[in-house]
Design a protein around this motif. Structure first.
Motif, short mmCIF file in Angstrom:
data_model
loop_
_atom_site.label_atom_id
_atom_site.label_comp_id
_atom_site.label_asym_id
_atom_site.label_seq_id
_atom_site.Cartn_x
_atom_site.Cartn_y
_atom_site.Cartn_z
N ASP A 5 -7.81 4.81 -3.63
CA ASP A 5 -8.32 3.55 -3.15
C ASP A 5 -9.08 3.50 -1.66
O ASP A 5 -8.10 3.46 -0.65
CB ASP A 5 -7.35 2.24 -3.12
N HIS A 42 -0.11 1.61 -10.01
CA HIS A 42 -0.90 0.36 -9.91
C HIS A 42 -0.17 -0.64 -10.99
O HIS A 42 -0.20 -1.52 -10.94
CB HIS A 42 -2.21 0.97 -10.66
N ASP A 69 0.77 -1.16 -0.19
CA ASP A 69 -0.23 0.10 0.01
C ASP A 69 1.03 1.13 0.04
O ASP A 69 1.83 1.31 1.09
CB ASP A 69 -1.02 -0.09 1.08
N ARG A 110 -1.40 -0.89 -4.18
CA ARG A 110 -2.51 0.04 -4.12
C ARG A 110 -2.27 1.48 -3.70
O ARG A 110 -1.24 1.64 -2.88
CB ARG A 110 -3.29 -0.75 -2.94
N VAL A 158 -7.59 0.94 0.96
CA VAL A 158 -6.29 1.49 1.59
C VAL A 158 -6.70 2.46 2.53
O VAL A 158 -6.11 2.37 3.86
CB VAL A 158 -5.43 2.13 0.79
#
Length: 293
Positions: free
Chosen positions: A132, A102, A82, A107, A135
């Motif tokens: 996101d 990406h 993340d 993420r 996230v």
């Protein structure tokens, strides 16, 4: 938790994580700048790839999106992680960086801290994010370590950069106005401290007007505020005289004076000063009309 970039803001962020008992890894282009954080309990990595590999959550606080991408490009360690950015940049740069993240298998959540480094961790420090949602939800408690006022703007990856640009637009003109005011007082031997209380009340007055300004802009009804374009246009000559009297460089006013003159020429003199929005955003409105055609 890995923090990439240990300038003033990155250091404050890493310190907040350490204070909250997070195992914190750090990396900086200049390794010596991580030394105070290492002394406080962080683990420094000389290679960015090692710093990324050390945690599933990466918080990048380098100055710009291009600088962050240059540092991460080719590390090969982003997949499954993340990646959260807290840096400045344009919406287009944010979108490009999100695509990079990406494609690297990460993420992505783009964010902004609307305060100075010394305010990181305070209950009223604002952070907002876009990207996101999973996230954001997964790390909400972690993000609140950095500030108590945390908001999700939406799933568009450029929203934090968009709001950062929009909200931040008031900063430099406000600071320049304060510096100019300090110069005007200094010309009489009066310290800047003498006007702080008055300036604070003045800013609160401006704050109280923001809802009216926003309503006038959104409705295109420039009749509610009461402070007209003509009123401000009349003061243009006063600015020139004040500059001559005090020796203060007020040349930064000229673009504002230009907008006032143009607004008067368009017949907007009796409209609220908010009508200057029509001149400032003319290109935006033309583009919107073209897209709707």
């Amino acid at each position: 938790m890995t923090v990439l970039g240990t300038g003033a803001m990155g250091t404050a962020i890493a310190q907040a994580f350490l204070a909250a008992d997070y195992r914190t890894h750090v990396w900086n282009r200049s390794p010596e700048r991580t030394a105070p954080l290492v002394a406080a309990g962080a683990t420094a990595h000389p290679a960015v790839a090692d710093a990324v590999a050390a945690s599933r959550v990466i918080v990048a606080t380098m100055t710009t999106f291009p600088a962050t991408r240059d540092s991460l490009d080719g590390t090969g360690e982003l997949a499954g992680r993340d990646l959260i950015t807290l840096n400045s940049g344009t919406p287009a740069q944010a979108r490009d960086f999100a695509l990079f993240a990406h494609c690297a298998g990460a993420r992505y959540l783009g964010g902004a801290i609307k305060n100075v480094p010394s305010a990181v961790g305070n209950p009223d420090t604002l952070l907002y994010f876009g990207g996101d949602r999973a996230v954001f939800d997964a790390h909400l408690d972690t993000l609140r370590v950095l500030g108590g006022d945390v908001e999700f703007l939406g799933t568009d990856t450029d929203l934090a950069a968009l709001y950062e640009s929009a909200v931040g637009a008031t900063l430099l003109p406000t600071l320049l106005g304060f510096l100019e005011g300090a110069g005007i007082l200094a010309a009489r031997g009066i310290p800047a401290e003498a006007m702080v209380g008055y300036s604070t009340k003045w800013l609160r007055m401006i704050e109280s007007l923001l809802p009216i300004l926003a309503t006038e802009i959104d409705t295109r009804d420039y009749t509610r505020l009461g402070a007209t374009v003509d009123l401000f246009h009349t003061a243009v000559t006063d600015d020139a005289q004040l500059a001559a009297e005090t020796g203060i460089d007020m040349s930064w006013h000229e673009p504002i004076h230009h907008l006032l003159r143009c607004a008067v020429a368009e017949g907007r003199g009796d409209q609220s000063i908010t009508a200057l929005f029509e001149l400032i955003a003319a290109g935006t409105q033309q583009s919107a009309r073209a897209r709707g055609a």
